[in-house]
Design a protein around this motif. Sequence first.
Motif, short mmCIF file in Angstrom:
data_model
loop_
_atom_site.label_atom_id
_atom_site.label_comp_id
_atom_site.label_asym_id
_atom_site.label_seq_id
_atom_site.Cartn_x
_atom_site.Cartn_y
_atom_site.Cartn_z
N TYR A 52 0.80 -1.27 -0.01
CA TYR A 52 -0.06 0.06 -0.10
C TYR A 52 0.82 1.09 -0.30
CZ TYR A 52 -3.96 3.09 1.37
OH TYR A 52 -4.68 4.06 1.65
N ARG A 55 2.70 1.54 -3.50
CA ARG A 55 1.93 2.24 -4.45
C ARG A 55 1.91 3.89 -4.21
NH1 ARG A 55 1.03 -0.30 -8.63
NH2 ARG A 55 -0.59 -1.51 -8.26
N ARG A 56 1.66 4.18 -3.06
CA ARG A 56 1.62 5.64 -2.84
C ARG A 56 2.67 6.38 -3.14
NH1 ARG A 56 -1.68 7.43 2.47
NH2 ARG A 56 -2.11 9.38 1.02
N CYS A 146 2.27 8.71 3.90
CA CYS A 146 2.22 7.93 2.72
C CYS A 146 1.77 6.25 3.38
CB CYS A 146 3.46 7.84 2.17
SG CYS A 146 3.82 9.11 1.12
N LEU A 149 -3.27 3.99 5.96
CA LEU A 149 -4.35 3.53 5.23
C LEU A 149 -5.40 4.95 5.40
CD1 LEU A 149 -5.72 0.29 6.71
CD2 LEU A 149 -4.44 0.71 4.33
N ARG A 232 -5.00 0.29 -2.43
CA ARG A 232 -4.78 1.81 -2.76
C ARG A 232 -5.32 2.36 -4.06
NH1 ARG A 232 -5.78 5.81 -2.31
NH2 ARG A 232 -4.41 7.62 -2.37
N GLU A 235 -8.99 2.46 -3.75
CA GLU A 235 -9.63 3.86 -3.17
C GLU A 235 -9.59 4.90 -4.12
OE1 GLU A 235 -8.34 3.35 1.60
OE2 GLU A 235 -6.88 3.68 0.24
N ASP A 236 -8.64 5.12 -4.84
CA ASP A 236 -8.26 6.08 -5.79
C ASP A 236 -9.47 6.32 -6.72
OD1 ASP A 236 -6.20 7.63 -4.83
OD2 ASP A 236 -4.77 6.60 -6.02
#
Length: 269
Positions: A52, A55-56, A146, A149, A232, A235-236
């Motif tokens: 996660y 990815r951010r 970052c 969650l 992630r 969520e985006d």
Amino acid sequence: HTQEALELVRSHLMNVLGPMLPKSNQGFFTSAAKMPKLQLSQVYMTSVMFGYFLRRVDRRYQVAKRLEMLEIEYKGAEQSEASYEYVTDDDYTWTYEDAPTGEDPFSTTMEDDEEVSVVDEEKEKQPKTSLKDYIEKFDAKTLMQCASLMSQEAAVLLQEYQYALFGNIRELQKQMAMAIGPVEQGPPPSQEQVMQRISQAVAEGNVETLVVTFADQRRLVLEAVALGGFLRDSEDYIKKRATSQLLTPLPPLPMDDSPIRGMLNPGTE
């Protein structure tokens, strides 16, 4: 994942598998160990959060690289926050499907390439900033942002995954606490003493265990990293396309970034 992100995934995987990794291919698939379920669940959840987080930060890194901001020197927290304001993953959610023809909107035309060719030659001579170097420039606030969650729904989903794979986590924690023993007066037990007690509990069957090969552990880690990245992205996707707020924000976590830096630099926590 990008090539830069895959390098960090590989580093994380090798850190999890440890120094006992068999050198032969046969040993990798046949050498097995009995491990506490709680320990495996912790490895799984740590790898999910690593995926996660990766990815951010990789998204920020790729945008910063496009905007030629990687070599900026951050001399203070205030300057750092201002610099990252335009490359946060919350604001930048572009995907290739958003381009009308599937082209990269940051790509240059032939005329642009001719104009900047001399500049590009100079840039190639400069040292490149890796994704790991980029992350190490983060201050504690940016790093924790970052690594956290973004929604309660994501936290609930991960808890359901953890329970589905490993059972009642609270019960596993109770078993482990009993195996380690009560906290006595005086100095706490050393890491070596704790590991000895855990090994004894596993041998005596006082904690629930699973027999796993190194190949099983690799599959567990890679699946978890992929789940973290997918979560992630989901969520985006929801945030970008929902007409109303569907995700519930999570409160910020305490400002302790040592576990995250430990994942990037094993043995230096």
